[in-house]
Design a protein around this motif. Sequence first.
Motif, PDB file in Angstrom:
ATOM      1  N   UNK A   1      13.419   5.934  12.633  1.00  0.00           N
ATOM      2  CA  UNK A   1      13.822   4.645  13.195  1.00  0.00           C
ATOM      3  C   UNK A   1      14.416   3.739  12.131  1.00  0.00           C
ATOM      4  N   UNK A   2      13.808   3.723  10.929  1.00  0.00           N
ATOM      5  CA  UNK A   2      14.332   2.893   9.850  1.00  0.00           C
ATOM      6  C   UNK A   2      15.765   3.287   9.504  1.00  0.00           C
ATOM      7  N   UNK A   3      16.007   4.595   9.385  1.00  0.00           N
ATOM      8  CA  UNK A   3      17.349   5.084   9.056  1.00  0.00           C
ATOM      9  C   UNK A   3      18.346   4.728  10.151  1.00  0.00           C
ATOM     10  N   UNK A   4      17.979   4.943  11.388  1.00  0.00           N
ATOM     11  CA  UNK A   4      18.899   4.709  12.504  1.00  0.00           C
ATOM     12  C   UNK A   4      19.168   3.226  12.745  1.00  0.00           C
TER      13      UNK A   4
ATOM     14  N   UNK B   1       0.831  -1.205   0.000  1.00  0.00           N
ATOM     15  CA  UNK B   1       0.000   0.000   0.000  1.00  0.00           C
ATOM     16  C   UNK B   1       0.862   1.250   0.000  1.00  0.00           C
ATOM     17  N   UNK B   2       1.879   1.279   0.860  1.00  0.00           N
ATOM     18  CA  UNK B   2       2.799   2.411   0.945  1.00  0.00           C
ATOM     19  C   UNK B   2       4.211   1.966   0.558  1.00  0.00           C
ATOM     20  N   UNK B   3       5.006   2.919   0.072  1.00  0.00           N
ATOM     21  CA  UNK B   3       6.373   2.612  -0.351  1.00  0.00           C
ATOM     22  C   UNK B   3       7.346   3.648   0.189  1.00  0.00           C
ATOM     23  N   UNK B   4       8.614   3.265   0.255  1.00  0.00           N
ATOM     24  CA  UNK B   4       9.685   4.212   0.561  1.00  0.00           C
ATOM     25  C   UNK B   4      10.987   3.681  -0.019  1.00  0.00           C
ATOM     26  N   UNK B   5      11.947   4.583  -0.184  1.00  0.00           N
ATOM     27  CA  UNK B   5      13.267   4.224  -0.698  1.00  0.00           C
ATOM     28  C   UNK B   5      14.339   4.698   0.266  1.00  0.00           C
ATOM     29  N   UNK B   6      15.339   3.855   0.489  1.00  0.00           N
ATOM     30  CA  UNK B   6      16.519   4.224   1.266  1.00  0.00           C
ATOM     31  C   UNK B   6      17.691   4.425   0.320  1.00  0.00           C
ATOM     32  N   UNK B   7      18.417   5.542   0.506  1.00  0.00           N
ATOM     33  CA  UNK B   7      19.621   5.842  -0.258  1.00  0.00           C
ATOM     34  C   UNK B   7      20.799   5.883   0.695  1.00  0.00           C
TER      35      UNK B   7
ATOM     36  N   UNK C   1      16.033   8.732   3.673  1.00  0.00           N
ATOM     37  CA  UNK C   1      14.732   8.082   3.516  1.00  0.00           C
ATOM     38  C   UNK C   1      13.822   9.011   2.729  1.00  0.00           C
ATOM     39  N   UNK C   2      13.160   8.505   1.690  1.00  0.00           N
ATOM     40  CA  UNK C   2      12.136   9.254   0.958  1.00  0.00           C
ATOM     41  C   UNK C   2      10.953   8.315   0.758  1.00  0.00           C
ATOM     42  N   UNK C   3       9.798   8.670   1.347  1.00  0.00           N
ATOM     43  CA  UNK C   3       8.676   7.768   1.186  1.00  0.00           C
ATOM     44  C   UNK C   3       7.433   8.155   1.943  1.00  0.00           C
TER      45      UNK C   3
END
Length: 316
Positions: free
Chosen positions: A307-310, A256-262, A296-298
């Motif tokens: 939290x995802x980034x850390x 349903x939702x998306x995000x991208x990590x760079x 993070x972009x999403x």
Amino acid sequence: MKKISLKIIALWLFPFLGFSAFADDFNAKQTLEKMAHAVNELNYEIAFVQTSPSNMDSFRYRHIKRDNKTYAQLVTLDGEQQEIIQRDNLVSYFQPNSRAFTLNSGNIVDALPAIIRSDFDKLAQNYDFIPLGKNRIAGRYADGIRIVPKDDFRYQYLVFVDEENGLLLRGDMLDREGKLLDQFRVVTLYIDDRLKGLTDYLNKVSMPPLLNEVKNTPPSLNWHAGWLPQGFESVRRSQDLFEGEVIDSALFSDGLFTFTLYVTQAQGSQPNQEQTWKQGEFTFYSEIIGDKEITFIGQLPVAAAKRIVQEVKFTN
């Protein structure tokens, strides 16, 4: 008892949407599955607007099934014309001031809500589907459904499904406080098998060159996501070289939702330096951890993005 309470609360929280509390109840999940079937199988044309707090765009989308093949066309209705054409498993993009190209894909996904392609058995593991009664959208009666996450790490969604044909008439993405982040809203709807004639035009359009697919490349910077909200999975990984700098990226989705990590090598900034900003449905969060910059972009709240980034892990 929990589901009954949630339904009552939802009806109380959203009186401005004009739901009918006296309408017959319906099975929310079956209605959503009917929507997914209608979107893929009917021959139809819709004009719709896509609205965010800072922008509004209008489109026309046509979908045709003919000879067991899928044809579709998405055209912008404002400004310079942009067109996307689907011929079964090939999707071609025609945009002003840029070279046309074709991708291997089974659907046009641009500007259309992800909810119409979702796996609702899978979504049910992390979301509750709450029927909200009847509404009227684009002159048609629709069944309203609130899609509520079972945790605090993602947004909620409202959908309005045409009770007669099952097509999505409206979809609202809301934050946890009920603020509108993005809206898909049908203005006109037309269903007719005579739309099959459009396939003759689509087949005559010269197909642009096929782009090479991005390979699922292992990350060169030796990292992985140490924590993700339940239900999110890696969809695609890639590696790019920009001005001599290696950029690893990974796309994640829960359907349903998306995000991208760079992930890149940090350039002259202090560790733990962070930046946060919001733009409609999108959260942008960047932090330097050790000698790496993670961005993070999403479509998740700031707290989840942070939290995802850390929790990104690196190995030697």
